[in-house]
Design an enzyme around this catalytic site. Structure first.
Site, PDB file in Angstrom:
ATOM      1  N   SER A 255      53.161  31.254  31.676  1.00  0.00           N
ATOM      2  CA  SER A 255      54.055  32.121  32.632  1.00  0.00           C
ATOM      3  C   SER A 255      54.560  31.371  33.655  1.00  0.00           C
ATOM      4  O   SER A 255      55.433  31.774  34.216  1.00  0.00           O
ATOM      5  CB  SER A 255      53.282  33.417  33.221  1.00  0.00           C
ATOM      6  OG  SER A 255      53.286  34.285  32.218  1.00  0.00           O
TER       7      SER A 255
ATOM      8  N   LYS B 236      58.489  31.238  33.932  1.00  0.00           N
ATOM      9  CA  LYS B 236      59.325  32.117  34.675  1.00  0.00           C
ATOM     10  C   LYS B 236      59.913  31.301  35.863  1.00  0.00           C
ATOM     11  O   LYS B 236      61.052  31.746  36.165  1.00  0.00           O
ATOM     12  CB  LYS B 236      58.428  33.048  35.116  1.00  0.00           C
ATOM     13  CG  LYS B 236      58.049  34.069  33.859  1.00  0.00           C
ATOM     14  CD  LYS B 236      57.187  35.268  34.496  1.00  0.00           C
ATOM     15  CE  LYS B 236      56.859  36.406  33.413  1.00  0.00           C
ATOM     16  NZ  LYS B 236      55.868  35.795  32.516  1.00  0.00           N
TER      17      LYS B 236
ATOM     18  N   SER C  76      54.459  38.626  37.436  1.00  0.00           N
ATOM     19  CA  SER C  76      54.596  37.836  36.229  1.00  0.00           C
ATOM     20  C   SER C  76      55.245  38.923  35.211  1.00  0.00           C
ATOM     21  O   SER C  76      54.486  39.155  34.057  1.00  0.00           O
ATOM     22  CB  SER C  76      53.248  37.426  35.522  1.00  0.00           C
ATOM     23  OG  SER C  76      53.314  36.530  34.766  1.00  0.00           O
TER      24      SER C  76
END
Length: 497
Positions: A164, A167, A335
């Site tokens: 993640s 991102k 997230s």
């Protein structure tokens, strides 16, 4: 299961908010004067954010809280809130040095900073990176955001699965392409004779039922003004193309990616973390809109059908999302996979690319290239980091954060303000807790897939400098042990002299 998530419990900021309301005192031990100044400011932002988050929706939350907090402090000395003559922390220069210089990444970076910080970091971080909990060949990069100097690098140019933390790249690309004030529209268009109505998705995954009801009320008003109380209802998802289902398949961490959805396709009342998801969020949204139209006195008859507005149609209702800055902050703090995929597709649309996974990959790559960042080996297979084909380097992740701190790129600042605060918010609410020296001092994006653990963010060191860091580990066997090792690395950055 990839990207395991947890349902939010009690707001982790409540302990600060409650303490403030009771007139309590927050004590920070082991910090020098420069760190205390920086951390006090950071905790002020956290506290302000907590108060607003407790009072209202996200789009009036952290960004507004930080702005209001800064404005309230403006009468105490401008940019630096210290007594005259105090030894203040350095501010960023007018231009951040380019981050794409060639470096030998086969061993820890040997370049030295004027104050010997590079040598100190080698001594402190080297042994920690040998922790078996970090798997095989972990990578690490540390950058002084004020000078652009890379203070430490191990495996800095090795492409690795970021989970993640990708991102961060998605957010930087979207903000750079569209600007922090961009809002995603959802509209309703009526045919020339007002007998047909189409709900048109623009790609806002945060559209909620309250906004949908307001649009239905506005639509019903426009129809009734023309004496119409029954229409054909359609819905348009053509803004996005390609497969809607993420390659990981049906998963509680992400809904099918659609230009039209309500509450991220969630089938419960949560707003973050895993949740049961709709198999067809666009159809479900259209059906909900039909019910709201009926409540407003307009019948739709048959089930809504997919289709585009007719030629000559006109807009009768519209809702615009929160600003892109707020969407970015929410995506990074929680997230949020659905928002991240929307950001990638919005970047693709801005670049004239198809709004699908491939178009997002090309658009994000092209946008980051304009920022002169090291993209060798990078692959943005999706916007969320759920895809194991994503590849970035530690050098790129740290460079992205340094760019976000660059005064020449204020449009990227939401990337920093959206990072979770250690021990207080988002995916770091249950990390760096207890007696950790990193609590409140570190802001970082987490990344977790089976066998992959990553952490990238910022920390203020004992000299008052804002450091950007990225730590990537693969081949890990214990998520909890890997996370603990990463947290130790980040905390150590704040203690090295």
């Amino acid at each position: 299961m990839d990207e395991p998530g947890k349902r939010p419990s009690v707001n982790p900021l409540d302990k600060l908010v409650g303490l403030a309301r009771r007139g309590g005192t927050i004590r920070l031990k082991g910090l020098n004067d420069r760190q205390f100044t920086a951390v006090s400011a950071g905790l002020g932002l956290v506290l302000a954010a907590g108060v607003v988050l407790a009072a209202g929706p996200w789009d009036s939350g952290q960004r507004k809280a930080e702005t209001d907090w800064a404005a309230a402090r403006s009468g105490t000395g401008g940019a630096h809130h210290e007594p005259a003559g105090a030894d203040t922390a350095p501010s960023a220069p007018p231009v951040l040095a380019a981050l794409s210089a060639a470096v030998d990444n086969s061993a820890p970076d040997a370049r030295t900073a004027p104050d010997g910080a590079a040598a100190a970091l080698r001594t402190a971080l080297g042994p920690l990176l040998k922790d078996p909990a970090l798997g095989t060949r972990p990578a690490a990069v540390v950058i002084d955001t004020a000078s652009g100097e890379r203070l430490y690098g191990q495996g800095a140019g090795a492409p690795m699965t970021p989970a993640s933390t990708v991102k961060i790249a998605t957010a930087v690309a979207a903000l750079s392409a569209l600007g922090p004030d961009h809002r995603i529209p959802t509209t309703v268009r009526a045919s020339a004779d007002f007998r047909g109505v189409v709900l048109v998705g623009g790609g806002d995954p945060t559209l909620d039922k309250a906004a949908l009801r307001r649009m239905a009320t506005d639509t019903a008003r426009a129809l009734k003004e023309r004496g119409i109380d029954k229409v054909r209802l359609g819905y348009d998802t053509s803004r996005y193309s390609g497969p809607a289902r993420h390659p990981i398949g049906p998963n509680e961490n992400i809904a099918p990616v659609s230009a039209l959805m309500t509450d991220e396709g969630r089938l419960d009342d949560t707003d973050s973390g895993p949740a049961p998801r709709s198999d067809d969020p666009a159809r479900d949204t259209a059906r909900t809109f039909a019910r709201f139209l009926a409540d407003a006195g307009v019948a739709t008859g048959a089930d809504p059908k997919p289709g585009r507005p007719a030629t000559g149609s006109r807009k009768v209702a519209e809702h615009r999302s929160a600003p892109l800055s707020s969407l970015v902050e929410r995506a990074l703090t929680n997230s949020d996979n659905d928002i991240a995929e929307a950001l990638a597709r919005q970047t693709a649309l801005a670049a004239g690319e198809p709004a699908d996974f491939d178009g997002g990959r090309r658009a994000v790559t092209a946008r980051l290239r304009t920022l002169h960042l090291p993209l060798t080996g990078a692959n943005f297979a999706d916007g969320s980091g759920l895809n194991r084909k994503d590849k970035v380097t530690a050098g790129l992740l740290a460079g992205l954060l340094a760019r976000a701190a660059d005064p020449d790129h204020p449009e990227l600042r939401p990337v920093l303000t959206g990072l979770p605060v250690a021990g207080f918010s988002g995916t770091l609410s249950d990390r760096f807790t207890g007696k950790s020296a990193g609590t409140g001092l570190i802001r970082a994006k987490t990344g977790t897939l089976t066998g992959v653990n990553t952490l990238a963010g910022t920390v203020v060191d004992r000299k008052g400098r804002l450091l950007a860091f990225a730590f990537l580990a693969s081949g890990t066997t214990s998520p909890s042990e890997a996370q603990s090792a990463l947290d130790t690395l980040a905390t150590t950055l704040g203690t090295v002299r």
